[in-house]
Design a protein around this motif. Structure first.
Motif, PDB file in Angstrom:
ATOM      1  N   PRO A   3      54.584  19.102  74.658  1.00  0.00           N
ATOM      2  CA  PRO A   3      53.171  19.867  74.983  1.00  0.00           C
ATOM      3  C   PRO A   3      52.391  19.380  73.582  1.00  0.00           C
ATOM      4  CG  PRO A   3      54.948  21.100  73.897  1.00  0.00           C
ATOM      5  CD  PRO A   3      55.623  19.875  74.396  1.00  0.00           C
ATOM      6  N   ARG A   6      50.317  22.094  68.686  1.00  0.00           N
ATOM      7  CA  ARG A   6      49.624  23.608  68.644  1.00  0.00           C
ATOM      8  C   ARG A   6      49.414  23.850  67.137  1.00  0.00           C
ATOM      9  NH1 ARG A   6      53.169  26.843  72.069  1.00  0.00           N
ATOM     10  NH2 ARG A   6      51.689  28.413  71.646  1.00  0.00           N
ATOM     11  N   ARG A   7      49.879  23.103  66.021  1.00  0.00           N
ATOM     12  CA  ARG A   7      49.796  23.367  64.906  1.00  0.00           C
ATOM     13  C   ARG A   7      49.719  22.282  63.905  1.00  0.00           C
ATOM     14  NH1 ARG A   7      54.531  24.090  61.279  1.00  0.00           N
ATOM     15  NH2 ARG A   7      53.864  25.470  59.644  1.00  0.00           N
ATOM     16  N   GLN A  10      50.844  20.169  57.386  1.00  0.00           N
ATOM     17  CA  GLN A  10      50.545  20.810  55.983  1.00  0.00           C
ATOM     18  C   GLN A  10      50.685  19.892  54.979  1.00  0.00           C
ATOM     19  OE1 GLN A  10      52.308  24.714  58.010  1.00  0.00           O
ATOM     20  NE2 GLN A  10      51.412  25.142  56.070  1.00  0.00           N
ATOM     21  N   PRO A  83      48.886  27.004  57.229  1.00  0.00           N
ATOM     22  CA  PRO A  83      48.883  26.475  58.486  1.00  0.00           C
ATOM     23  C   PRO A  83      47.475  26.958  59.494  1.00  0.00           C
ATOM     24  CG  PRO A  83      50.611  28.236  58.187  1.00  0.00           C
ATOM     25  CD  PRO A  83      49.620  28.142  56.920  1.00  0.00           C
ATOM     26  N   LEU A  85      46.793  27.265  63.381  1.00  0.00           N
ATOM     27  CA  LEU A  85      47.512  27.385  64.544  1.00  0.00           C
ATOM     28  C   LEU A  85      46.765  27.390  65.818  1.00  0.00           C
ATOM     29  CD1 LEU A  85      49.726  28.940  62.348  1.00  0.00           C
ATOM     30  CD2 LEU A  85      51.296  28.500  64.462  1.00  0.00           C
ATOM     31  N   ARG A  86      47.312  26.983  66.976  1.00  0.00           N
ATOM     32  CA  ARG A  86      46.388  27.383  68.264  1.00  0.00           C
ATOM     33  C   ARG A  86      47.191  28.607  68.958  1.00  0.00           C
ATOM     34  NH1 ARG A  86      44.865  23.755  73.377  1.00  0.00           N
ATOM     35  NH2 ARG A  86      44.104  25.536  74.808  1.00  0.00           N
ATOM     36  N   ARG A  89      49.695  31.390  73.572  1.00  0.00           N
ATOM     37  CA  ARG A  89      50.196  32.588  74.205  1.00  0.00           C
ATOM     38  C   ARG A  89      49.062  33.543  74.316  1.00  0.00           C
ATOM     39  NH1 ARG A  89      54.950  30.833  71.539  1.00  0.00           N
ATOM     40  NH2 ARG A  89      54.221  32.216  69.703  1.00  0.00           N
ATOM     41  N   TYR A 102      43.678  29.762  64.678  1.00  0.00           N
ATOM     42  CA  TYR A 102      43.501  30.647  63.747  1.00  0.00           C
ATOM     43  C   TYR A 102      44.092  30.175  62.251  1.00  0.00           C
ATOM     44  CZ  TYR A 102      48.243  31.975  64.606  1.00  0.00           C
ATOM     45  OH  TYR A 102      49.698  32.088  64.637  1.00  0.00           O
ATOM     46  N   GLU A 381      51.607  36.215  69.481  1.00  0.00           N
ATOM     47  CA  GLU A 381      51.790  34.989  68.627  1.00  0.00           C
ATOM     48  C   GLU A 381      52.862  35.236  67.653  1.00  0.00           C
ATOM     49  OE1 GLU A 381      50.162  32.136  69.174  1.00  0.00           O
ATOM     50  OE2 GLU A 381      49.523  33.088  70.883  1.00  0.00           O
TER      51      GLU A 381
ATOM     52  N   ARG B  72      61.965  24.853  71.259  1.00  0.00           N
ATOM     53  CA  ARG B  72      61.211  23.879  70.018  1.00  0.00           C
ATOM     54  C   ARG B  72      59.794  24.126  69.789  1.00  0.00           C
ATOM     55  NH1 ARG B  72      58.956  19.143  69.226  1.00  0.00           N
ATOM     56  NH2 ARG B  72      59.478  18.019  67.024  1.00  0.00           N
ATOM     57  N   ASP B  73      59.031  24.196  71.041  1.00  0.00           N
ATOM     58  CA  ASP B  73      57.516  24.563  70.936  1.00  0.00           C
ATOM     59  C   ASP B  73      57.468  25.912  70.632  1.00  0.00           C
ATOM     60  OD1 ASP B  73      54.934  23.984  71.488  1.00  0.00           O
ATOM     61  OD2 ASP B  73      55.038  25.344  73.338  1.00  0.00           O
ATOM     62  N   THR B  74      58.326  26.920  70.819  1.00  0.00           N
ATOM     63  CA  THR B  74      58.025  28.150  70.250  1.00  0.00           C
ATOM     64  C   THR B  74      58.131  28.449  68.754  1.00  0.00           C
ATOM     65  OG1 THR B  74      58.754  29.115  72.562  1.00  0.00           O
ATOM     66  CG2 THR B  74      58.675  30.533  70.695  1.00  0.00           C
ATOM     67  N   ILE B  76      57.925  26.029  66.880  1.00  0.00           N
ATOM     68  CA  ILE B  76      56.712  25.515  66.098  1.00  0.00           C
ATOM     69  C   ILE B  76      55.593  26.386  66.000  1.00  0.00           C
ATOM     70  CG2 ILE B  76      54.997  23.695  66.262  1.00  0.00           C
ATOM     71  CD1 ILE B  76      57.328  21.723  67.231  1.00  0.00           C
ATOM     72  N   SER B  77      55.370  27.238  67.108  1.00  0.00           N
ATOM     73  CA  SER B  77      54.220  27.970  67.162  1.00  0.00           C
ATOM     74  C   SER B  77      54.428  29.231  66.222  1.00  0.00           C
ATOM     75  CB  SER B  77      53.954  28.682  68.481  1.00  0.00           C
ATOM     76  OG  SER B  77      55.159  29.487  68.993  1.00  0.00           O
ATOM     77  N   LEU B  78      55.683  29.458  65.689  1.00  0.00           N
ATOM     78  CA  LEU B  78      55.925  30.737  64.757  1.00  0.00           C
ATOM     79  C   LEU B  78      56.110  30.363  63.387  1.00  0.00           C
ATOM     80  CD1 LEU B  78      58.897  32.503  66.963  1.00  0.00           C
ATOM     81  CD2 LEU B  78      56.136  33.052  66.740  1.00  0.00           C
ATOM     82  N   GLY B  79      55.751  29.133  63.207  1.00  0.00           N
ATOM     83  CA  GLY B  79      55.698  28.466  61.634  1.00  0.00           C
ATOM     84  C   GLY B  79      56.820  27.399  61.338  1.00  0.00           C
ATOM     85  N   ARG B  80      57.523  26.798  62.381  1.00  0.00           N
ATOM     86  CA  ARG B  80      58.504  25.690  62.069  1.00  0.00           C
ATOM     87  C   ARG B  80      57.795  24.388  62.121  1.00  0.00           C
ATOM     88  NH1 ARG B  80      62.855  28.118  60.677  1.00  0.00           N
ATOM     89  NH2 ARG B  80      63.265  25.954  59.592  1.00  0.00           N
TER      90      ARG B  80
END
Lengths: 453, 453
Positions: A3, A6-7, A10, A83, A85-86, A89, A102, A381, B72-74, B76-80
């Motif tokens: 995908p 989305r991030r 850093q 971070p 992030l996009r 969701r 954000y 999120e 994995r994508d989730t 990443i979206s949470l901060g990994r």
């Protein structure tokens, strides 16, 4: 296939080496601070309160000011770059074509952006031989950030904490004390200002105004002490521009042009200016005239949306010089909304000038709809926004839905200036349907100093 | 010139595409779970409780298991990937030549590593048509992580929360409810187990054992529901290896070879295994025999340092199959230390095997010295460690000081598994000198099932 990113990364290299000072780029000269008699206060007055380097920055017309290596390195050690992030969701939930990004400052140790300026202020005071910093704090966000910075630069820190918060919110106090700061419930017996209040009412709950008076009196009575402020002033906003300067590079890394909307909540203005000013440059220079900048405030304290653009005191006690700003009047009794960081009667002069010139627009929301937006964000999120930051979330959601109706697909960027893990009481009341929405009080500014006449 | 990098980058590419399963690399076969009569429980028994894919992982002998792209994508979206930082100011304070690095999981939304497995478990349950997850929680760390994961994958979540915590720590409950979970104080009237307790004592404060019984009974009475566990089991530890796999690449990025010490706190073992197992590979394969692995636990609940290596129930109620582990006995009444996540009578079977084989060493500390280490870390590095994670900080400091005395300069890596912003009560008691240190209770395991004879 993978995908889309989305991030943003850093890498340390994303942390800027210069702060951006918007003052020279403002469409009009920034109205100077004034004394009640209309005179411009002497430099010495500021230098007695603040480190010389900070006073220099306060009045600087340099567009870029170098970030001392120690400050930059310290910010990196505390978690910068933060971070970007996009919020995919959230986009999906809203069914919008808008792309919502954000910048998340809550990963910093005290949970908000405040440490960005605390570190810079502590550094300059330490190299100028200052031994102690004194400040005030309401709920404790600013106090804990400065306490941490004091620990890192070996400065004593004394925080006058509004007594009602001191007693009702012990954990922020614990955090400050853990960092080695001395936390004094205000009104206290350490200052004449405090004593006079206690003589009249030994159980006075305190106020930010009284705490400011105490901190300033404390500093004026100790040659080795200086005062420290967490928002409103130019040098504070300057230090916060690391947020937007990082975001500029991070958005580019994610393959985006400049955003169409830049959103943030506004109490004194520092987290919003920190994100927005580096982007505003492109609008001020005419390169992207169409970019829209949205400052969000609580309806209970609507300085930008209903206040008057006039000279008023920076504090509720009337001790500071007068600042030209949108104000509801320093005597305005701000209703007890949970977003303590937004309970301020005025706003940063530079931000107010931009609003007056129509370059930044303002929106105001009730706290119930704000906490609802915070809950939606948490469930999509994952992050629970601080009540202050949830104002920005609410505006981002509204703008994304407006875009959906008009069939547009703008790029929206907002500042998630902090997490709400120390503010769950407000969410508890939201979940139990107990939140109170306060209508704006009547705005009476007849008592404002005559320099306005 | 620029100071050396103190912080690894956090590019998405650092998040692994495979989890590392240590089971095939263990020096001996992992003792299987057993029923009290000595039989190996049938697969069906596990599959009634857990999603099939998770049971498969639980008994897998594959060294690498692919992380589903959505998971994995989730993450990443949470901060990994989470940050890996060098604790330079702590090194300076200690005057050690040791280089101290820490992996910081506290930037994740619920403030700890727990969400790493919660997301994977919610994902597998959702694609297998499960509609509801049920679990237990003590202080609430695990419950809030699973509640968030449930919100992301549209699963109902019911959390049986120990009533004493439910009443004394409302904020973790608020967090779970904010994520949309149903939080039930345990003992409850929803299950026979709960009712029978309440009949005897309507004001029973509850216990993790009772909460587990309720969650399991709840699942067995609902075809569409499955049970979810936050530690101990192989598949949970497997999901946590993203921590160590990221750290491997990040240390390399900072120009380090493999660390000499890998440290973490141990309750059930998941945060420590998550960081340590990918590094343990190098010791198990003989490539770096000299690496040392240090598991840290509270003296009040010393399973690894004083427990017996025997078959015991995974829960205090004796409902689960028997697991071969170091245990103080499931009837051990763990003293009320603040590190709620370490108040477990046993440890993950794979970790216990490694301790039994002398590949992982264990240390135990009192909570006062642990909180003191946490305070030192807060004042130097800025982050307030969770009481659990502070155990790892304490061991890292001790090892760095030992190195100073012996004139060595080892590379020390520890897992800062979470921040303490929701645990400031413990720090309050530390600052006021009110913390109680509990000596280990007498360990009586005479009642352990006869499979041990």
């Amino acid at each position: 296939m993978r995908p889309p990113r989305r991030r943003a990364s850093q890498s340390e290299d994303l942390v800027p080496e210069f702060w951006y000072n918007i003052v020279p780029d403002l469409p009009k000269p920034l109205p100077p601070p004034l004394l009640p008699d209309g005179r411009v206060p002497p430099r010495e007055m500021f230098e007695r309160l603040f480190a010389k380097s900070l006073v220099e920055q306060e009045f600087s017309s340099e567009r870029f000011i170098r970030i001392p290596e120690v400050v930059r390195d310290t910010l990196i050690s505390l978690g910068r770059p933060t971070p970007l992030l996009r919020a995919r969701r959230l986009e999906e939930l809203l069914g919008t074509k808008a792309r919502i990004y954000y910048k998340y400052e809550g990963v910093l140790p005290t949970g908000s952006h405040k440490v960005n300026t605390a570190v810079a202020q502590a550094y300059y005071n330490s190299i100028e031989g200052v031994e102690r910093l004194s400040t005030e704090t309401g709920a404790g966000q600013w106090g804990s950030a400065l306490s941490l910075a004091g620990a890192l630069f070996k400065l004593k820190v004394r925080v006058f904490m509004v007594r009602s918060s001191y007693e009702q919110k012990p954990y922020r106090r614990v955090l400050m004390e853990l960092y080695g700061a001395e936390v004094v419930p205000s009104p206290s017996r350490l200052t004449k200002a405090g004593l006079s209040v206690l003589e009249r009412d030994p159980n006075h709950p305190g106020s930010l105004g009284i705490a400011i008076s105490e901190a300033i009196e404390d500093v004026l009575s100790d040659e080795k002490a200086r005062y420290s402020l967490g928002s409103v002033l130019n040098h504070v906003l300057l230090h916060q521009t690391v947020i937007g300067l990082e975001a500029l590079k991070q958005l580019e890394e994610l393959g985006e042009e400049l955003p169409d909307y830049v959103i943030g909540c506004v109490g004194g203005g520092s987290n919003y200016a920190g994100l927005a000013y580096p982007f505003l440059r492109f609008k001020l220079s005419g390169r992207r005239k169409d970019m829209r900048f949205v400052a969000v405030e609580p309806r209970a304290c609507p300085s930008l949306t209903r206040g008057v653009y006039a000279y008023d005191y920076g504090d509720t006690a009337g001790l500071t010089p007068l600042l030209k700003m949108y104000t509801v009047g320093h005597r305005y009794r701000v209703p007890p909304i949970h977003a303590g960081g937004l309970r301020y009667h005025g706003d940063a002069p530079s931000l107010c000038l931009l609003v007056a010139e129509g370059l930044v627009e303002a929106r105001a929301y009730h706290q119930t709809e704000v906490f609802e937006a915070g809950a939606i964000f948490a469930r999509t999120e994952g992050i629970v926004p601080a009540p202050e930051s949830a104002h920005a979330v609410k505006a981002a959601i509204d703008i994304a839905l407006e875009a959906k109706r008009s069939g547009e697909s703008p790029v929206i960027l907002f500042n998630l200036s902090g997490h709400g893990l120390l503010d769950l009481q407000g969410y508890l009341e939201y979940l139990e349907g107990r939140l109170v929405d306060y209508e704006p009080l009547e705005i009476d500014i007849s008592y404002l100093p005559k320099v306005n006449v």
